[in-house]
Structure formats: C-alpha cells, structure tokens
Design an enzyme around this catalytic site. Structure first.
Site, PDB file in Angstrom:
ATOM      1  N   ASN A  17     -51.403   3.966  34.816  1.00  0.00           N
ATOM      2  CA  ASN A  17     -50.469   2.860  34.617  1.00  0.00           C
ATOM      3  C   ASN A  17     -49.518   3.076  33.445  1.00  0.00           C
ATOM      4  O   ASN A  17     -48.345   2.691  33.506  1.00  0.00           O
ATOM      5  CB  ASN A  17     -51.224   1.548  34.404  1.00  0.00           C
ATOM      6  CG  ASN A  17     -51.798   0.999  35.698  1.00  0.00           C
ATOM      7  OD1 ASN A  17     -51.652   1.614  36.752  1.00  0.00           O
ATOM      8  ND2 ASN A  17     -52.462  -0.144  35.627  1.00  0.00           N
TER       9      ASN A  17
ATOM     10  N   ASP B  50      -9.793 -16.367  31.534  1.00  0.00           N
ATOM     11  CA  ASP B  50      -8.530 -16.687  30.884  1.00  0.00           C
ATOM     12  C   ASP B  50      -7.441 -15.783  31.482  1.00  0.00           C
ATOM     13  O   ASP B  50      -7.751 -14.791  32.134  1.00  0.00           O
ATOM     14  CB  ASP B  50      -8.680 -16.429  29.375  1.00  0.00           C
ATOM     15  CG  ASP B  50      -7.479 -16.890  28.586  1.00  0.00           C
ATOM     16  OD1 ASP B  50      -6.698 -17.688  29.116  1.00  0.00           O
ATOM     17  OD2 ASP B  50      -7.332 -16.432  27.438  1.00  0.00           O
TER      18      ASP B  50
ATOM     19  N   GLU C  40     -49.089  -2.374  33.530  1.00  0.00           N
ATOM     20  CA  GLU C  40     -48.876  -2.367  32.081  1.00  0.00           C
ATOM     21  C   GLU C  40     -47.496  -1.847  31.691  1.00  0.00           C
ATOM     22  O   GLU C  40     -46.931  -2.244  30.676  1.00  0.00           O
ATOM     23  CB  GLU C  40     -49.950  -1.514  31.388  1.00  0.00           C
ATOM     24  CG  GLU C  40     -51.317  -2.176  31.302  1.00  0.00           C
ATOM     25  CD  GLU C  40     -52.140  -1.991  32.584  1.00  0.00           C
ATOM     26  OE1 GLU C  40     -53.268  -2.467  32.633  1.00  0.00           O
ATOM     27  OE2 GLU C  40     -51.616  -1.377  33.537  1.00  0.00           O
TER      28      GLU C  40
ATOM     29  N   THR D 103     -48.654   8.198  33.568  1.00  0.00           N
ATOM     30  CA  THR D 103     -48.093   8.841  34.766  1.00  0.00           C
ATOM     31  C   THR D 103     -47.042   7.971  35.448  1.00  0.00           C
ATOM     32  O   THR D 103     -45.999   8.475  35.882  1.00  0.00           O
ATOM     33  CB  THR D 103     -49.227   9.155  35.762  1.00  0.00           C
ATOM     34  OG1 THR D 103     -50.260   9.851  35.079  1.00  0.00           O
ATOM     35  CG2 THR D 103     -48.715  10.012  36.895  1.00  0.00           C
ATOM     36  N   ASP D 104     -47.282   6.647  35.539  1.00  0.00           N
ATOM     37  CA  ASP D 104     -46.348   5.786  36.270  1.00  0.00           C
ATOM     38  C   ASP D 104     -45.054   5.524  35.505  1.00  0.00           C
ATOM     39  O   ASP D 104     -44.002   5.323  36.111  1.00  0.00           O
ATOM     40  CB  ASP D 104     -47.012   4.436  36.593  1.00  0.00           C
ATOM     41  CG  ASP D 104     -48.093   4.579  37.647  1.00  0.00           C
ATOM     42  OD1 ASP D 104     -48.233   5.687  38.190  1.00  0.00           O
ATOM     43  OD2 ASP D 104     -48.793   3.582  37.909  1.00  0.00           O
TER      44      ASP D 104
ATOM     45  N   ASP E  82     -13.212 -22.319  23.817  1.00  0.00           N
ATOM     46  CA  ASP E  82     -13.990 -21.753  24.919  1.00  0.00           C
ATOM     47  C   ASP E  82     -15.495 -21.742  24.640  1.00  0.00           C
ATOM     48  O   ASP E  82     -16.286 -21.509  25.558  1.00  0.00           O
ATOM     49  CB  ASP E  82     -13.543 -20.310  25.194  1.00  0.00           C
ATOM     50  CG  ASP E  82     -12.102 -20.219  25.649  1.00  0.00           C
ATOM     51  OD1 ASP E  82     -11.707 -21.060  26.480  1.00  0.00           O
ATOM     52  OD2 ASP E  82     -11.377 -19.344  25.170  1.00  0.00           O
TER      53      ASP E  82
END
Length: 938
Positions: free
Chosen positions: A758, A355, A313, A761-762, A668
């Site tokens: 998920n 250029d 997640e 903590t992660d 350009d």
C-alpha cells in the site's frame, strides 16, 4: 479608513470596540441632493468646516473612520484542517489499532504517511487566509480637512460625516462623500466599478428616472480608496468606516461563505463509503473466524490486517501531491493556485463569469478608425505598438501624403496631456489611455510626439470640462501663426464648428453635414468604438476667449477601442466546445458591451440560442425566481454593483453550476470569495482581490484561465486513474485475504507485506499516473456532473472485476506455492513469498490497465509517460530487493525465489494485462460488428 498601524476587514471587532451601525446621517442617496441640501442634511458648512468640539461629538456618535478587523485563521488551525478528511481519520484509527496490537512498524509507517500528507497541504495553503487584511492597502493614513475655519492635516481615521475634505491630484479619497466643488476633478474608480477610464467629477445634482443610480454613474460622489488623477475639489464626508462602499464590500466578503470544492465533497463521500466497507469486513471476518473455532485475538489481528488492506494509505498523499504538482504546472502557465483543492475545481467549471477590460481585451486603448468626411480609414496594429498602417478599404495609403489625415493626427497628438514611455515590456502610456491612443496613432504615421511638441509649442489651454465635453490647446506654428486645436465629444465639437473639411477642401458646414457626422458617430459607437472629434482654427492676433469657441473648422472623427486579446475569441470558442458557458460582467455601457460580446461570440450559445445584455437597473428588486431566470438567459451584465455580482454567482450556484469568477477590484472580492473558484488578475488586480481569490492569473489573460481549466480536467482524469489503480489494488488485497480465510487456507499475505504494497509499491505507479499528459480531446468533452460521485456504480464495477482478477491470479500462484512447498513452516513462508511477489508485480503491471478505461495501453501513447516507466522499473527493483536483501527478508518474512518460482510469478502477473486488453478490444468493436461481439461472449 485605516491608519498605517491598523488592521482591516470587515466583521465585528475582537478588540471590544463597538461600531455603531444604527446611527447614520439622514440621507443615503446623496447624489440627488444639491450641495446646499447636503450641507443642511449633514449640518455642515463647506467653507468653515466643523468645529473640533462637533467633530469629537460626531466621532462618538458614528465611530472612527476605520475598517474593523476580523480574526484570521492561525497557522495552527491551517495545519489542523489537514486532518479533517474522513480518509485521514480512518488512517489515524488504523495506526492507533496497530500500536495497540504491538504492530509498531505498521503503526509508524501509517503515521509517517499521515504526517507527510499534512505537511504538503499545510505548506501549500499557509498564505490562503490574508484576504481581509489586504483592505488596509485601500486606505490612506491622513486627510486634508477644513475645521475651525482653517485647513488641517489629520489622521484619516478621525474623519466624521460632515467634514469638508480638500481633494488634490495624486491622493486617495479618505472616505465616501459628496463633491461640492470641482475644478477639472477626475478619479480612477477601477477598484470599485471595474471601469479603468478616469471619471470626471461634477458638483451638480443627479436625477434618476428609474430608481437608484448605479455606483459607476454617480459622478458627483467620491469613494474611499479611489485615486484622484487630476484636478482639485472639495467633498463633504457622508459615510465613514464600515458604512463606506469599501466597508460594505468587506461585510459582503465575510458573509460570502466559501463552499467545499467538488473534490472535497467527493473525497468525503468516498471516506464514508470506506468506513462502511471496513466496518462490515472486520465484523464478517472476525465473526466467521470465531464461529469456526479460531482464537478471537488472532481473528482480531486478521481483521486489522484486512482493515489495513481496505484503506488505501497512499490515497491522501497521492491526491495531495497530484494537486501540488498541478499547482506547479499551472504556475508555468501563468496561473498561480493558492488552494490545493481549487486545482481540481477548475476542471469541474461549467460557467466562467469574467471581466472585460484587460482580460478579454488588452487594456490598451487603440485608434482603429479615422473618419475624414468621405474617407473612412482603418488603422492596423493593436495596442501601444508604434507600427501600423492606414488603409482605405483593402489598399494601404501613405499617411504622409494625405494632408487631411496628417492634420487630424497632429491635432489629436497635440491637444493632449499624455505621453509615451519606453519600458522593458514595451510602450506604456503615461496619462489618459484615450489620449495615449491618439499619440500612438500619430506615431504610426511618422509624427514623432516630442518633435511635434517642440515645433508646435503650447501657448495656452482650456482643460477638458465635463460640461463643455471638449479640450482646447493653443499653439504657435513653425510659420509663426497661432492656432487652436480642439478635441472632444462629436456633438460638442460640432456645436462650435462653422466650417467643414472634406477631401482636403474647406467649406461652410451645413445641417446635412452635421446630421451625417452625428449618424457616423452613432454607427461607430455601435461598433463598440469610443469616438472623439477634432477641429481647429487659425486665431487672430490678439485673440479673445470667444475666438476659441467660434468659427472652427471640423476635421474628422477618431474611433478607438480597447482591442480584443488575440487569443480571446479562440478561447471563448474552446469554452463552447468544452460545454462551458461564459458570462461577461463589465463596467461598460450596454451598447459597447453587447458589441464586444458579439465579436467574441458570447451573444449566443453553442446551439445558436441568443443571450441578453442586461443593465444593472434591471436587476433591482428581483426575487430569487427572477435572478434564476435572468442568469439563465443573459451573457452580458453591464454597470453592476458588488451586490449584483454576488447575487449572479449565488443564482448560478443554485442551478448546480460550478462557477469560476474573475475579478481585479475591491468590488469583485465578495463574488470571488463566494464563487467555486475565484480568479484574480495578477497585473491589474487589487491586493484584496488577489488575497480573496483561489487562483491568480499572472498575465490577466482569459486564455490562461481556459488553459488552467484544461489542466484541472487533466488532473481530475489523473485522479480517477490513480483511484482506479489504488482501489483495484486494495480490493485485490482484501479479496486475496478474505478468500483464503473463507477457503480455510493460511493467510497468503503478512500484515506488513500488505502495508509494503500500500505504501511503497502502489504509491510510485499511482504518482506516475497522476503525471499522465493531457489527452488531445480533453477540451472537446462536456463538463462532468458536479453531483456525480467520485466512485459511481460503473466505476466501482470496473474496480471490482479488475480487483477480482488480480486476486484470482494471486490465489492461483499461492496455490501453486503450497503444492510445491507445503502450507506449514518454511514451506508456507515460501508460498507466501510467491503470492506476495505475484500480487506486487500484478499491481505494478496493472498501472498500464489504469491509464485508460477504454483505450488500449499498447497504442501510440505507450511511451508518453516516462514517469510511469520509471515507477515500474523502481517497483520491480524494490520487489527484487524484498526477496534478496537480508534486512528486507527479515522485516517482510520473505525467502529467495528460484527460476521456476519466477516463472510462476511473471506468468500470473502478466495475465491480467492480457485479459484487460481483450475486454477493452471487445468494448471498442464498432456497432456494426455487434453480432460478432455477441458471438464472442456466447
């Protein structure tokens, strides 16, 4: 041409206006027709102009002189595109299933992550769709025309082919046209050709020996949006609206489809892989449970838990925030990124098309050499700085004691219409850059320009003429004499010189002298110097016009150049070391461009293989195979058109190159849009170039682009780090739940605990890994393969075995918990808390493993990422709160742990770090110790 209330761009109109495309004036190469032939072809008269009736008829035939607006992306569509990623769609599906199963907290938690990710991307990209409307800045609201035998001021949108337009200094050209009268007419065409020097315009016919004449060499034509810098003239309009060169460029912008970035393609592949993994996992688990006699509804809930575990997640949010943080870091280095995914694309770059003027050079014309017929003096001090020395070989000389040199400098400074102005940024030249360079050179010798002009008052002048190629000014000297000062092309000055000054002495010039000077001019030109000659004559009283062009004394040559930026050569070398090829695309002539390329080291690759310099005429009529061949062997393209730039980018992309294209002009824009990463110049860049590009360089410096590439590589490495971290953590969660079910154990993690891991903590360690500083050897590595998958086989294997390691210690801790407290009721809850805490801390400490796939975490870089240490402390505190704060205990279904429990948790949590360190040590054993490594494995 657009009026002030119109919008611009380059596609068929939405408003229902029909733009004629088939009807057009009878000729296209107007430059090879004489003014009288142009009049006949257009059925026009330059002296009387069109009648009002005829102008109205032609407006019906050719349409208005307007650039047609294309629909822009709405704010809503920009927001919706934030949800097109497969990973985001997978998260939406997981949130929907959670709501259907009455898991409201899980559903809302995932939904918040999705919305936050979308908001970050939306706010960063909100202004990304303004490229085409910027073209209105290249248009003018009114035009001065001759109609009904009189001069009128009309809206520029009403111009038609055949109109006679009066051109005056300071105005913009309102349409494309053929010059039919020119009086010292000069135009600045940098926005179309890339050449910053004003171009002198003539009315004479041009003849091409090798097909079509390049745009920058059509000196009897004027183009919409270019600026008239000097003189006056008349122009017969040949093209209006979408048929002008600006209109054609706009069409190219629309046709140049932007490609997905390498990161977007890799995340798309990753999303498809995740969908397959989730589908297989859910099917296997649910089927196995039902066959074992479990309740189908319960197994569906378990399957959803595994799906939640399988989907990272935090990945979209961390990826988006990593790119956004990269944008902020680049902004501090003068690189403004307008599209998030373009940050990572920089790190994938294999070719830079750049250029020259202002990017590799300073865009400050500087005198670097003075040839005084026997003495060749070098001038130090680059740019517009007023400090420098004159050197004869290695020895500095006192310029004030060299009368010959002082005379040459005085002529250059006084036969001159430029001026210097002091600003906060330093000295700026007002007027022609070449003339400004002559004034700066005189100032370096102590000749104050204002004092000179006061002492040598200008009496008269003969302005520069493209036919004679010289300028003459007449001055009264402090001694009361009248003197003519001349500067111009060496051959043109020699033509009117009868005397020759050498070593302070004057004598009659000989043919041998002329040959020597012309050879010297050629030698200086081969060194990429722009060369001007100076001469003078003391005039009789009274003097005649013939006296100004006879019996002059030739004084010397000035060689000037737009100096290379101090960092340019080192940056090119760094590109070579990093495996990045650099191609220069310039409006200069091939000889000058080749010499600049040689000085920069662009003329050969890292293996010493020589590259070519190609003139635009060599590109005409090439097929796809020809383009493939020529881009492979060329490092300099000179005098190219917008279509050529676009084809160069396309040919490189067909060779699977990731192309960064720099640019500053309207010409350009198509190539900037087509390139994988378009880079516009922030100082001298046109609005069209800036709005089309993915990145804007604030200081117009090539070295800034290289620094941005290093940042892009660092960001990709950090993306790999947090993917390594997130995926191994998620895989450990999947294995933990899957193995427990297969063994017949209770679930070791609750669904909300998985979501906590998920999302909470992660995410913090993953974000900290995204802030990992650059490694010292980042720009010594070759570019990664653009076709390489984000999750290749070896990387997936690394994630798999480390995820298995994390899951194993978690299951071991869960087993200890069940032995100590049982597997039912409150005891089971205690065991689940132990496994939850073990996995959470194991994942937290695993961030050290993810910092490098090979190097030890316990090296000199251990404390270089303070954000990582902060994230680890925060995660540990959150986990402590998860088991001791009553509210979190109820939500996460945890219980307080005792000292023995913490011993189990910490012991198993640190074990993976020790094991991974041992594996890395084995990988770093030198080849000569391979037998010992084999013995260890046995």
């Amino acid at each position: 041409m657009l009026d002030s209330d119109s919008t611009s761009s380059l596609a068929p109109s939405d408003a229902g206006e029909e733009v004629p495309t088939d009807d057009k004036p009878p000729s296209s190469n107007w430059y090879d027709l004489s003014p009288n032939e142009v009049e006949r072809s257009l059925d026009a008269n330059r002296d009387y102009g069109l009648s009002s009736f005829e102008a109205d008829r032609r407006r019906q035939e050719y349409g208005s002189n307007a650039l047609i607006s294309a629909p822009r992306r709405s704010t809503l569509s920009i927001f919706i595109t934030q949800f097109r990623s497969l990973i985001v769609l997978l998260l939406i599906a997981a949130s929907t299933l959670a709501f259907l199963l009455n898991e409201t907290i899980e559903g809302f938690a995932i939904l918040i992550v999705i919305i936050l990710n979308a908001i970050i991307g939306f706010l960063t990209e909100l202004r990304a769709e303004q490229a085409i409307t910027a073209l209105q800045k290249q248009t003018v609201p009114t035009a001065h025309v001759i109609r009904d035998e009189d001069e009128h001021k009309i809206p520029a949108v009403d111009l038609v082919p055949g109109d006679t337009v009066v051109l005056s200094a300071g105005e913009r050209v309102p349409a494309d046209g053929r010059i039919v009268e020119s009086v010292q007419l000069q135009m600045q065409e940098a926005s179309l050709t890339g050449e910053s020097q004003p171009v002198s315009k003539i009315e004479e016919t041009l003849f091409s020996q090798n097909g079509e004449i390049p745009l920058g060499d059509r000196i009897n034509m004027a183009y919409m949006g270019t600026i008239i810098t000097d003189g006056r003239g008349l122009m017969l309009v040949t093209s209006t609206g979408m048929r002008t060169e600006v209109g054609k460029i706009g069409t190219l912008i629309d046709e140049a489809v932007t490609q997905d970035t390498p990161l977007e393609r890799r995340l798309e592949q990753l999303g498809r892989t995740l969908i397959a993994v989730v589908a297989v996992l859910c099917t296997v688990i649910i089927t196995a449970g039902v066959l074992r006699g479990e309740d189908p509804f319960h197994m569906l809930e378990v399957g959803i838990s595994l799906a939640i575990a399988a989907v990272p997640e935090g990945l979209p949010a961390v990826a988006t925030m990593t790119l956004a943080l990269g944008v902020q870091r680049m902004a501090k280095k003068h690189a403004l990124v307008r599209r998030l995914a373009a940050v990572e694309t920089l790190g994938s770059t294999t070719v830079i098309c750049t250029d020259k003027t202002g990017t590799l050079t300073k865009n400050e014309m500087t005198v670097t050499r003075v040839a005084l017929n026997g003495d060749q003096l070098d001038v130090t001090g680059a740019g517009h700085g007023l400090h420098g020395t004159f050197r004869n070989g290695r020895n500095a000389i006192d310029a004030r004691k060299n009368e010959h040199l002082m005379l040459a400098l005085r002529i250059g400074a006084l036969c001159n219409d430029a001026d210097l102005e002091g600003t906060e940024k330093g000295i700026e030249v007002l007027g022609d850059p070449t003339e400004g360079a002559l004034i700066v050179a005189a100032e370096k010798a102590g000749l104050d320009h204002d004092t000179l002009e006061e002492a040598y008052g200008r009496v008269d002048e003969v302005v520069f003429d493209s036919e004679t190629k010289r300028m003459i000014t007449i001055h009264s000297t402090p001694e009361g004499k009248t003197v003519a000062y001349v500067k111009g092309a060496p051959a043109a000055v020699l033509e009117i010189s009868a005397y020759f000054m050498a070593h302070g002495q004057t004598r009659v010039i000989t043919e041998q002298d002329r040959d020597y000077i012309l050879q010297l001019n050629e030698d200086m030109a081969r060194d990429a110097l722009r060369v001007l000659a100076v001469a003078y004559r003391e005039l009789p009283d009274p003097y005649t016009p013939e006296d100004l062009t006879t019996d002059l004394t030739y004084v010397g040559l000035f060689g000037m150049i737009d100096p290379l930026r101090d960092e340019a050569k080192a940056a090119i070398k760094q590109c070579h070391e990093a495996g990045i090829r650099t191609i220069m695309i310039t409006g200069d002539q091939p000889v000058t461009a080749s010499e600049i390329a040689r000085q920069l080291g662009l003329d050969r690759d890292s293996r010493g293989r020589h590259y070519r310099t190609v003139h635009a005429r060599e590109l005409e009529g090439l097929d796809d195979e020809g383009w493939q061949r020529i881009v492979a062997e060329t490092s300099v393209f000179a005098r190219v058109s917008p279509e050529h730039k676009l084809r160069i980018v396309e040919a490189l992309q067909k060779q699977n190159q990731i192309v960064a294209m720099t640019g500053d002009g309207v010409n350009d824009a198509p190539a900037l849009r087509k390139a994988d990463i378009g880079v516009a110049m922030g100082v001298k860049g046109s609005e069209v170039a800036k709005e089309t590009a993915d990145m804007i360089i604030g200081d117009d410096n090539f070295a800034t682009i290289v620094r941005a590439i290093e940042q892009g590589r660092m960001i990709y490495s950090n993306i790999q780090r947090f993917i390594h971290y997130l995926f191994s953590c998620n895989f450990s969660e999947i294995l933990t739940v899957f193995a427990a079910i297969m063994i017949g154990w209770p679930l070791p993690l609750a669904p909300l605990q998985i979501l906590w891991l998920n999302i909470i903590t992660d995410v913090f360690p993953a974000l900290a890994l995204a802030l990992e500083p650059s490694a010292p050897n980042m720009m010594k590595q070759q570019p990664r393969d653009p076709q390489e998958r984000l999750l290749n086989r070896s990387f997936a294997g690394l994630i798999a075995w480390q995820g298995l390691l994390l899951a194993s210690v978690t299951l071991a801790a869960f087993a200890v918990g069940m032995i100590w407290y049982g597997s039912e009721g409150l005891g089971r809850r205690h065991a689940v808390t132990i496994s939850f805490m073990t996995l959470a801390l194991t994942q937290t400490f695993h961030a050290f493993n993810a910092r490098s796939q090979r190097e030890s975490a316990l090296n000199s870089r251990l404390f270089t990422n303070r954000w990582l240490w902060g994230a680890i402390v925060m995660c540990v505190l959150l986990q402590i709160a998860a088991v001791y704060v009553p509210l979190l205990q109820r939500v996460l279904r945890t219980v307080p742990l005792n000292l023995a429990d913490w011993g189990v948790v910490l012991g198993f949590s640190l074990l993976p770090v020790v094991i991974v360190e041992l594996v890395k040590l084995m990988r770093r054993i030198p080849p000569r110790l391979e037998p010992y490594r084999a013995a260890v494995h046995r």
